[in-house]
Enzyme design. Sequence first.
Site, PDB file in Angstrom:
ATOM      1  N   CYS A 116       0.818  -1.228   0.000  1.00  0.00           N
ATOM      2  CA  CYS A 116       0.000   0.000   0.000  1.00  0.00           C
ATOM      3  C   CYS A 116       0.845   1.269   0.000  1.00  0.00           C
ATOM      4  O   CYS A 116       0.346   2.351  -0.283  1.00  0.00           O
ATOM      5  CB  CYS A 116      -0.940   0.010   1.200  1.00  0.00           C
ATOM      6  SG  CYS A 116      -2.153  -1.303   1.163  1.00  0.00           S
ATOM      7  N   HIS A 256      -2.571   7.484   3.585  1.00  0.00           N
ATOM      8  CA  HIS A 256      -3.092   6.281   2.938  1.00  0.00           C
ATOM      9  C   HIS A 256      -4.538   6.070   3.386  1.00  0.00           C
ATOM     10  O   HIS A 256      -4.862   6.237   4.561  1.00  0.00           O
ATOM     11  CB  HIS A 256      -2.223   5.079   3.326  1.00  0.00           C
ATOM     12  CG  HIS A 256      -2.784   3.782   2.824  1.00  0.00           C
ATOM     13  ND1 HIS A 256      -3.222   3.622   1.523  1.00  0.00           N
ATOM     14  CD2 HIS A 256      -2.995   2.591   3.448  1.00  0.00           C
ATOM     15  CE1 HIS A 256      -3.662   2.385   1.370  1.00  0.00           C
ATOM     16  NE2 HIS A 256      -3.547   1.743   2.517  1.00  0.00           N
ATOM     17  N   ASN A 285     -10.178   0.793   0.531  1.00  0.00           N
ATOM     18  CA  ASN A 285      -8.711   0.782   0.441  1.00  0.00           C
ATOM     19  C   ASN A 285      -8.296   0.240  -0.932  1.00  0.00           C
ATOM     20  O   ASN A 285      -8.459  -0.947  -1.207  1.00  0.00           O
ATOM     21  CB  ASN A 285      -8.149  -0.086   1.576  1.00  0.00           C
ATOM     22  CG  ASN A 285      -6.625  -0.122   1.598  1.00  0.00           C
ATOM     23  OD1 ASN A 285      -5.973   0.367   0.673  1.00  0.00           O
ATOM     24  ND2 ASN A 285      -6.069  -0.711   2.642  1.00  0.00           N
TER      25      ASN A 285
END
Length: 330
Positions: A116, A256, A285
Amino acid sequence: MQSKRRVSIIGTGSYVPEKVLTNQDLEAIVETSDEWIYSRTGMRERHIAAPEQATSDLGAEAAKKAISDAGIDVAEIDLIIVATLSPDMFFPSTACFVQDKIGAKNAYCFDLGAACSGFLYAMDTAKNMIASGAAETALVIGSEKMSTFIDWEDRATCILFGDGAGAAVLRAGGEGRGVMDAVMGSDGSLADLLSTPGGGSRNPMTHEMLDQKMQYLQMQGREVFKHAVTRMTETVISTLEKNNISADEVKCFIPHQANIRIIDAIAKKLKVADRMYSNVDKYANTSSAALAIALDEAVKDGTIRKGDLVVLTVFGGGFTWGANVLEWGK
Ligand code: COA
C-alpha cells in the site's frame, strides 16, 4: 555528475471502474452489515473492475488523464514506474503493459513493490532519478485490481478493499519548491501480519496451496491498525522536522486511505483534523492507488492550490511506510 534539480508534479489523474459495490451489496455476500462496516472503517462503497480489466488497464486510464492534465506529449515520458501488489502477471512488469497501452515508446519501465506504500515509494524513486539527471519526465502510477486477490468468503478482509488507479507526471523544474523531501522506512520482521503468502516461490501454485486459500490477502487487522497509526504519525513528524516546517504551515495532509479510524487517530495526534483529506467512504482501500487517487481528487476539487504545502503519508505490507512534503506549483 549533475547537481540535484528541483522536481515538480505537473499533472495528475485517476480512474475507478464503473461497477460500484456498496456495503448493502456486501450484506448479500458475507455475514456483515452496513452499520458494522461504516462504523469500523468509514467505508460506504468501493469500485470493482470488470472481469476483462486488468491492473494495467486501470493504470493506463489514470495515466492518460495525468498526461492530458500535464499538457505534454506522451513521447516526452522517459520513465514509467507502476506501484502495485496486483500485477497483470509476475512478469513482464505491469509498467510495460501500461507503456504499450498509452504508446510511451521512449520510456523505460518497471514495477515497484511496496504494497500500500507503493505510490509514495515510486514518487520518491522517480523524484530522485529526475533530481540526479537520470530521467526527465516520469509517469508514476499506483494501480490495483485488489478484487482478484481477496477472499470473498472472508468478511474480515473482503469489505476493506476496492479497485482503482491514480497517476502523476513528475518533471524537472517548475515553480516553488516542488517535491521537496521524504522520510521512508521498512520493517521486514513484521511481514507476516499483512501478506499474500501463496503463489510465489515460498508457497508455489499447487492445488493444495489453492485449497488453503493462500493466494488471497491475509491480515491481522488489529495489529496492522496500531502500526499504521504509529508509523504514519512518526514519519510525518520526522519529515516536517527534517525540513523545518511546522504542521501549521501545511495546507493539506493526505494519508493512505485504509480506514477512517486510522486517519482520525493520526489527525488527532498531529492536531490537524481540519486539514486531513479522506475519500475512503467512496473507494475503500485501493492499496497503492489510494494515495494517488486522493491526491488527484484533492487537486481537482480545489483543496490543494498553487503555493500550498502538502504532506503525503503511507503505510503498507512489509511493513513499509513513508511521508513526503511538497509545494504545489501548478
Ligand atoms: N462484519 C461484521 N463483523 C465482522 C466483520 C464484518 N465485516 N469483520 C470482522 N467482524 C467481527 C469479528 O469476527 C469480531 O467478532 P468477535 O468479537 O465475535 O470475534 C468482531 O467483528 C471484531 O473484529 P476485529 O477484527 O477485532 O475488529 P476491529 O475493530 O479490529 O476492526 C478492521 C477490524 C479490519 C476494520 C480493523 O482492524 C482495521 O481496519 N485494521 C487495519 C486494516 C488495514 O488498514 N489494512 C491495510 C493496511 S495497508
